[in-house]
Design an enzyme around this catalytic site. Structure first.
Site, PDB file in Angstrom:
ATOM      1  N   LYS A   2       1.022  -1.214  -0.283  1.00  0.00           N
ATOM      2  CA  LYS A   2       0.024  -0.154  -0.053  1.00  0.00           C
ATOM      3  C   LYS A   2       0.689   1.252   0.075  1.00  0.00           C
ATOM      4  CE  LYS A   2      -3.840  -0.682   2.478  1.00  0.00           C
ATOM      5  NZ  LYS A   2      -4.713  -0.836   3.618  1.00  0.00           N
TER       6      LYS A   2
ATOM      7  N   ARG B  35      -3.445   3.006   8.453  1.00  0.00           N
ATOM      8  CA  ARG B  35      -3.697   1.813   7.612  1.00  0.00           C
ATOM      9  C   ARG B  35      -2.444   0.981   7.650  1.00  0.00           C
ATOM     10  NH1 ARG B  35      -4.689   4.659   1.832  1.00  0.00           N
ATOM     11  NH2 ARG B  35      -5.741   2.736   1.596  1.00  0.00           N
TER      12      ARG B  35
ATOM     13  N   GLY C  28      -8.214  -7.353   3.756  1.00  0.00           N
ATOM     14  CA  GLY C  28      -9.007  -7.426   4.783  1.00  0.00           C
ATOM     15  C   GLY C  28      -8.221  -7.849   6.312  1.00  0.00           C
TER      16      GLY C  28
ATOM     17  N   MET D  73      -5.702  -6.741   7.804  1.00  0.00           N
ATOM     18  CA  MET D  73      -5.168  -5.986   8.670  1.00  0.00           C
ATOM     19  C   MET D  73      -6.090  -4.746   8.851  1.00  0.00           C
ATOM     20  SD  MET D  73      -2.242  -6.849   9.849  1.00  0.00           S
ATOM     21  CE  MET D  73      -0.975  -8.228   9.196  1.00  0.00           C
TER      22      MET D  73
ATOM     23  N   ARG E 266      -3.130  -1.221  -6.439  1.00  0.00           N
ATOM     24  CA  ARG E 266      -2.510  -2.450  -6.496  1.00  0.00           C
ATOM     25  C   ARG E 266      -2.618  -3.374  -7.691  1.00  0.00           C
ATOM     26  NH1 ARG E 266      -5.750  -4.669  -1.049  1.00  0.00           N
ATOM     27  NH2 ARG E 266      -7.669  -4.704  -2.215  1.00  0.00           N
TER      28      ARG E 266
ATOM     29  N   HIS F 168     -15.469  -8.709   0.410  1.00  0.00           N
ATOM     30  CA  HIS F 168     -14.465  -9.406   0.832  1.00  0.00           C
ATOM     31  C   HIS F 168     -14.991 -10.945   0.041  1.00  0.00           C
ATOM     32  CE1 HIS F 168     -12.970 -12.432   4.072  1.00  0.00           C
ATOM     33  NE2 HIS F 168     -11.877 -11.576   3.961  1.00  0.00           N
TER      34      HIS F 168
ATOM     35  N   SER G  45      14.174 -42.895 -13.929  1.00  0.00           N
ATOM     36  CA  SER G  45      12.970 -42.067 -13.510  1.00  0.00           C
ATOM     37  C   SER G  45      12.720 -42.032 -12.223  1.00  0.00           C
ATOM     38  CB  SER G  45      11.803 -42.613 -14.244  1.00  0.00           C
ATOM     39  OG  SER G  45      10.509 -42.048 -13.777  1.00  0.00           O
TER      40      SER G  45
ATOM     41  N   ASN H 293       7.666 -40.669  -5.082  1.00  0.00           N
ATOM     42  CA  ASN H 293       6.511 -41.249  -4.002  1.00  0.00           C
ATOM     43  C   ASN H 293       7.322 -42.086  -3.037  1.00  0.00           C
ATOM     44  OD1 ASN H 293       4.458 -39.796  -5.197  1.00  0.00           O
ATOM     45  ND2 ASN H 293       3.786 -41.596  -6.221  1.00  0.00           N
ATOM     46  N   ASP H 294       7.872 -43.305  -3.465  1.00  0.00           N
ATOM     47  CA  ASP H 294       8.692 -44.368  -2.687  1.00  0.00           C
ATOM     48  C   ASP H 294       9.855 -43.526  -2.216  1.00  0.00           C
ATOM     49  OD1 ASP H 294       7.295 -46.451  -2.193  1.00  0.00           O
ATOM     50  OD2 ASP H 294       7.557 -47.051  -4.404  1.00  0.00           O
TER      51      ASP H 294
ATOM     52  N   CYS I  86       8.654 -39.365 -12.210  1.00  0.00           N
ATOM     53  CA  CYS I  86       7.222 -40.051 -12.568  1.00  0.00           C
ATOM     54  C   CYS I  86       6.367 -40.218 -11.221  1.00  0.00           C
ATOM     55  CB  CYS I  86       7.315 -41.288 -13.148  1.00  0.00           C
ATOM     56  SG  CYS I  86       8.028 -42.724 -12.141  1.00  0.00           S
TER      57      CYS I  86
ATOM     58  N   TYR J 283      12.546 -34.724 -18.608  1.00  0.00           N
ATOM     59  CA  TYR J 283      10.988 -34.483 -18.512  1.00  0.00           C
ATOM     60  C   TYR J 283      10.411 -34.663 -16.987  1.00  0.00           C
ATOM     61  CZ  TYR J 283      10.700 -39.467 -18.433  1.00  0.00           C
ATOM     62  OH  TYR J 283      10.906 -40.760 -18.027  1.00  0.00           O
TER      63      TYR J 283
HETATM   64  P1  ADP Z   1      -7.739  -2.577   3.114  1.00  0.00           P
HETATM   65  O1  ADP Z   1      -6.272  -2.876   3.410  1.00  0.00           O
HETATM   66  O2  ADP Z   1      -8.588  -3.309   3.968  1.00  0.00           O
HETATM   67  O3  ADP Z   1      -7.877  -2.190   1.877  1.00  0.00           O
HETATM   68  P2  ADP Z   1      -7.322   0.471   3.363  1.00  0.00           P
HETATM   69  O4  ADP Z   1      -6.347   0.980   4.347  1.00  0.00           O
HETATM   70  O5  ADP Z   1      -7.350   0.591   2.090  1.00  0.00           O
HETATM   71  O6  ADP Z   1      -7.854  -1.011   4.017  1.00  0.00           O
HETATM   72  O7  ADP Z   1      -8.656   1.239   4.320  1.00  0.00           O
HETATM   73  C1  ADP Z   1      -9.917   0.918   4.145  1.00  0.00           C
HETATM   74  C2  ADP Z   1     -10.814   1.829   3.415  1.00  0.00           C
HETATM   75  O8  ADP Z   1     -10.753   3.082   3.950  1.00  0.00           O
HETATM   76  C3  ADP Z   1     -10.552   2.048   2.062  1.00  0.00           C
HETATM   77  O9  ADP Z   1     -11.854   2.198   1.195  1.00  0.00           O
HETATM   78  C4  ADP Z   1     -10.001   3.242   1.828  1.00  0.00           C
HETATM   79  O10 ADP Z   1     -10.078   3.786   0.921  1.00  0.00           O
HETATM   80  C5  ADP Z   1     -10.364   4.052   2.958  1.00  0.00           C
HETATM   81  N1  ADP Z   1      -9.325   5.089   3.460  1.00  0.00           N
HETATM   82  C6  ADP Z   1      -8.081   4.997   3.935  1.00  0.00           C
HETATM   83  N2  ADP Z   1      -7.745   5.940   4.263  1.00  0.00           N
HETATM   84  C7  ADP Z   1      -8.495   6.961   4.057  1.00  0.00           C
HETATM   85  C8  ADP Z   1      -8.064   8.224   3.984  1.00  0.00           C
HETATM   86  N3  ADP Z   1      -6.878   9.057   4.336  1.00  0.00           N
HETATM   87  N4  ADP Z   1      -9.082   9.022   3.636  1.00  0.00           N
HETATM   88  C9  ADP Z   1     -10.093   8.460   3.364  1.00  0.00           C
HETATM   89  N5  ADP Z   1     -10.396   7.240   3.237  1.00  0.00           N
HETATM   90  C10 ADP Z   1      -9.734   6.500   3.276  1.00  0.00           C
HETATM   91 MG    MG Z   2       7.341 -46.806  -6.443  1.00  0.00          MG
HETATM   92 MG    MG Z   3      -7.886  -0.794   0.680  1.00  0.00          MG
END
Ligand code: ADP
Ligand code: MG
Ligand code: MG
Length: 919
Positions: free
Chosen positions: A41, A111, A120, A122, A361, A483, A809, A813-814, A877, A897
């Site tokens: 991020k 974040r 999701g 962290m 990303r 999610h 070959s 497994n064995d 094999c 192979y």
């Molecule tokens: P995740 O890793 O679960 O995607 P994020 O760190 O991206 O978590 O944050 C979760 C949500 O919060 C995202 O929708 C992101 O756009 C929003 N968010 C994070 N930082 C800010 C910010 N500085 N201003 C507005 N929205 C934010």
């Molecule tokens: Mg064998």
């Molecule tokens: Mg995010």
């Protein structure tokens, strides 16, 4: 040996280490390739800032601090505080607002962000810096009390959950904050969060704080700096929470990587009807189609879009809401794709008509999308062939081969009114299973061998284990970026998301469907079509995938099979790139034909004993085993000869000139005899011999440890007439097929050789029979005699063995069983914990080669074998042959192979190409 050179060592200049990297408002300390240090991020936020995209200013605390934190009893490097203060001051200066200022407070988000994206895993905290005083400042500055209290209640909720740990305590409990929120909406007679007014939200803030005090026994911290450090600590702490640990296990992410923390100035999508927030993919992540794909909500913040509290609108609708922000977003889509040359997943927020980018990303995608995007991007000249191959994980190909629902069956189901609901087609494929309503039950039932469909209102990271165990995932809320959809795509699971007609009652373990009478209870069968988003009651029969229908069944023309055509294109590039050959393990002509259709270049293992279980063969085989004398045995074998010959001829024909490796009899003989009295009586009657005789023979054949007993070449050495018959069947079949104008390349493979003399004895039999047959038929046949390397002594004396063997070959497994001293059939009790809990082996050594032990023996055997016989052909094999990591290893040690089951041949081809590219 060279003498070590004396080096001038300069003393390191003592400067305080740098822990913080700023981005936005003119600063861009980081770059996209600094993920190790900044997490995904942080690195991409910096990269977007470099590209001149509108990114709110912020800073990243590096992963080194996480490492320090865990190495030093959860404390920080002393220099960190001052660096955080300085970085915060820079944001304050850039925005003209101060953190904690009661008149016009700067608010930030905190974040997490690890090196690999962990959706999701962290938790993020938004609107940090609010308290009872600063909220007044926010009201004054914005002139919008509703917005201010909405931000405040969200902050208390997130902080209460993530930092102070107020969460549901049992699997049936709902989130306590959500319960309070629902209650407030009910009391006010409204249905949406957005309909709650400032007063109601202010009350909620107090109620949330009271909940925290009551349930957790702590006060909500009012001091913004205490809030900030609490949040930073929680992000680092979350690296070791249970769900993060589970996720890392599932995805092979090392614990040592650590997470970074991003602190960023807030922008607000919840400022009213001219604000909003959304997520998007630069192409469709389910199909790969080159269309802008995403969702947004007006007057919303953060996770609202993915959490499914309100159902979001498709991204195209943003054009009507705000033409200029939409146009800018479309431009950014293009900029990012050109820059990253990949499909990107983005998060944005619109604050009072102004667009801000909050994340980007490389987007997760289904196997279908991965292939389509890779092939399309080559055609668009964004990437080269090699890169396209790097973009598709070999294992993803199995999704393309997976069955789909049979069209007729589905029609019938619809006629019977069993189509009960429709949701979003979030994870393609077909799945039937029993309904469960929580992850724990899913894991439990799946472990007992039942197919399950995990049904949730919405999924959360706690559900990962259950999602992994389920055949399919069904949710009532959430969009294509929820999610559930995200994780399903990554796992390659069938998923229908946001199926709003479902009325789920966790406590009753049941659901109703809007507009229908029936109640679906835990344990009932449902079926999901993840390609269309349909949900059906009961089970539905499946049919093979497009690729299988084109290649194997030949019931579909390539022209009408777009998925197949993408697959074929990618495979063509793979075949151009790879050096390793790919063969298949096949015992019968139809398996050989399948293998060829999947691109196999020969048979790497034909297990002759599998043929004995075929029709009419088990009788003479049993006669052979039950024979008292060599004479009787020869008579029984004479009956087997024509049957085996026909089998081999069929396989040779099917393989049409490609090499076919045939292994002589390998398993212990008792495997061919029944062990119960009824079965033994049947055999006795069929063969016209006394029952006692059968029973005695079975008892005599009993072994304490059959795996290490009378099997492999030992059988052929003690009973050479067996090997004689098999060799004769092979060569007679070869002569016959050759006479029909089809070239043949038999490779006769002697199993379980540990000593060169064992091989020499068996090779002598094979070569003698070959000469006899050639003389009788008046023809010459090309063939090889080689051996399996599957016990350590064989590997260690490979130079001697290569004096006789023309090929090796690896029977991994064995070789794994004998190298590790682990019987695979008895390993269930400890091997899982060995891998999962104690991390003794990184992966199950029966799935993926144990490089350190088994791999070392393979390396030794290859080197010694080739030193003795430079042209020695080398292959593998064992079941490992279809595992991408093993394929890479085989490439590295120079095998010729790999051989695997027919359906894994495409995977092995791609893995071999990627190994050659160093991908
Ligand atoms: P995740 O890793 O679960 O995607 P994020 O760190 O991206 O978590 O944050 C979760 C949500 O919060 C995202 O929708 C992101 O756009 C929003 N968010 C994070 N930082 C800010 C910010 N500085 N201003 C507005 N929205 C934010
Ligand atoms: Mg064998
Ligand atoms: Mg995010």
């Amino acid at each position: 040996m060279a003498r070590p050179q004396a080096k001038v060592v300069r003393p390191a200049t003592r400067r305080a280490a740098r822990y913080i990297y700023a981005f936005g408002a003119g600063r861009k300390d980081g770059r996209a390739d600094m993920k190790d240090l900044l997490g995904g991020k942080g690195a991409n936020l910096a990269e977007m800032a470099r590209l001149g995209l509108p990114v709110p200013p912020g800073f990243t605390i590096s992963t080194e601090v996480c490492t320090y934190y865990y190495a030093n009893r959860r404390s920080y490097p002393p220099a960190l505080r001052a660096q955080v203060a300085a970085a915060l001051a820079r944001i304050e200066k850039a925005l003209g607002r101060r953190f904690g200022d009661p008149d016009d407070p700067l608010l930030v988000s905190v974040r997490s962000g690890a090196r690999a994206s962990m959706p999701g895993m962290m938790d993020t905290i938004l609107n940090l810096g609010l308290n009872d005083r600063t909220v007044q400042g926010l009201i004054r500055a914005s002139g919008n009390p509703r917005f201010a209290y909405d931000s405040y209640r969200r902050f208390v909720q997130m902080y209460g959950d993530v930092v102070l740990g107020l969460k549901p305590e049992s699997k049936d409990e709902e989130d306590p904050f959500e319960v309070a929120l629902q209650e407030k909406k009910r009391a006010r007679g409204v249905t949406l969060d957005t309909e709650l007014d400032a007063d109601a939200l202010r009350e909620l803030v107090d109620e949330f704080k009271a909940l925290i005090r009551m349930r957790k026994g702590v006060r909500f911290p009012e001091d913004p700096h205490a809030q900030l450090w609490g949040a930073i600590g929680a992000v680092f702490g979350s690296w070791m929470n249970q769900r993060a640990i589970v996720y890392r296990k599932l995805n092979n992410i090392p614990e040592s990587w650590g997470t970074a923390v991003n602190v960023q100035a807030m922008v607000f999508g919840n400022m009213g009807a001219d604000s909003g927030t959304g997520v998007a993919f630069t192409r469709d992540p389910a199909t790969g189609e080159n269309v802008f794909y995403g969702e947004f909500l007006m007057n919303a913040q953060g996770e609202d879009v993915v959490a499914g509290t309100r159902t979001p609108l498709p991204i195209a609708a943003l054009e009507k809401e705000n033409r200029s922000a939409y146009a800018e977003l479309v431009r950014i889509r293009r900029t990012l794709e050109r820059h990253y040359r990949d499909m990107m997943d983005i998060e944005f927020t619109i604050q009072q008509r102004k667009l801000y980018m909050l994340q980007c990303r490389v987007g997760k995608r289904t196997a279908f999308a991965a292939i389509r995007i890779a092939v399309d991007m080559v055609r668009e000249r964004l990437i080269a062939h090699d890169e396209a191959l790097r973009r598709v994980e070999p294992e993803q190909l199995s999704q393309l081969l997976r069955p789909i629902f049979d069209a007729r069956e589905k029609e019938r189901t619809v006629k019977e009114k069993r189509l009960i609901a429709r949701g979003l087609n979030a994870g393609p494929g077909a799945a039937s299973g029993r309904v469960v309503f929580n992850a724990e039950d899913a894991e439990r039932r799946a472990a007992a061998g039942e197919p399950v469909i995990l049904v949730r209102i919405e999924t959360s990271p706690e559900d990962i284990g259950g999602m992994n165990a389920a055949q399919g995932i069904l949710t009532a809320r959430g969009g294509m970026t929820s999610h559930a959809a995200l994780v399903a795509r990554q796992m390659g699971k069938v998923c229908v998301a946001g199926c709003e007609a479902l009325l789920i009652d966790y406590k009753a373990r049941a659901m109703r469907i809007t507009g229908r009478g029936e109640v679906v209870r835990e344990g009932d069968f449902v079926s999901l079509d993840g390609s269309t988003g349909e949900v059906f009651l009961g089970q539905i029969a499946t049919t093979p995938s497009e690729v299988v229908r084109v290649l194997i069944e030949r019931t579909l023309a390539p022209a009408r099979a777009p998925v197949y055509r993408l697959y074929a294109q990618l495979m063509k590039w793979a075949d151009q790139a790879r050096r390793l050959g790919v063969r298949a393990n096949a015992d019968q002509p139809d398996q050989g034909a399948n293998a060829l259709a999947f691109g196999a270049e020969g048979v790497g293992l034909c297990r002759t004993e599998h043929m004995f279980f075929g029709e009419g063969k088990i009788g003479p085989m049993r006669e052979t085993i039950l024979a008292g004398t060599a004479e009787e045995r020869r008579a029984a074998l004479a009956k087997l000869l024509p049957l085996q010959r026909a089998d081999f001829a069929g396989l040779f024909r099917a393989m049409n000139g490609r090499p076919v490796t045939i292994r002589t009899l390998d398993p212990p003989l008792h495997e061919f005899l029944p062990h119960d009295e009824a079965g033994q009586r049947e055999v006795a009657a069929a063969l016209g011999i006394p029952f006692e005789h059968v029973r005695e023979r079975v008892e005599a054949l009993h072994e304490f440890n059959p795996m290490l007993g009378f099997r492999g070449c030992r059988l052929g050495i003690i009973h050479p007439e067996i090997t004689e018959m098999q060799a004769r069947a092979i060569f007679e079949a070869a002569a016959e097929v050759r006479q029909a104008g089809i070239p043949v390349e038999p490779e006769i493979m002697i199993p379980l050789v540990g000593h060169v003399k064992e091989l020499a004895l068996q090779a002598e039999v094979v070569r003698r029979v070959a000469e006899e047959v050639m003389r009788e038929k008046g023809t010459r046949l090309r063939y090889l005699v080689g051996t399996m390397i599957e016990i350590p002594r064989g590997a260690l004396t490979a130079d001697e063995i290569a004096g006789v063997a023309e090929f090796f070959s690896f029977g991994t497994n064995d070789l794994t069983q004998t190298t590790l001293g682990v019987s695979r059939d008895d390993a269930a009790r400890f091997l899982r914990p060995y891998v999962d809990t104690f991390e003794i082996y990184e992966r199950d050594p029966f799935e993926s080669i144990d490089r350190g032990g088994v791999g070392a023996l393979m390396r030794i055997a290859s080197e010694k074998g080739r030193a003795r016989r430079p042209k020695l052909k080398l292959g593998i094999c064992g079941e490992h042959g279809g595992d991408p990591a093993t394929v890479r290893f085989c490439h590295e040690i120079g095998l010729d192979y790999v051989s695997c089951s027919p359906f894994r041949v495409p995977i092995a081809r791609l893995a071999a190409a990627r190994a050659a590219l160093g991908a």
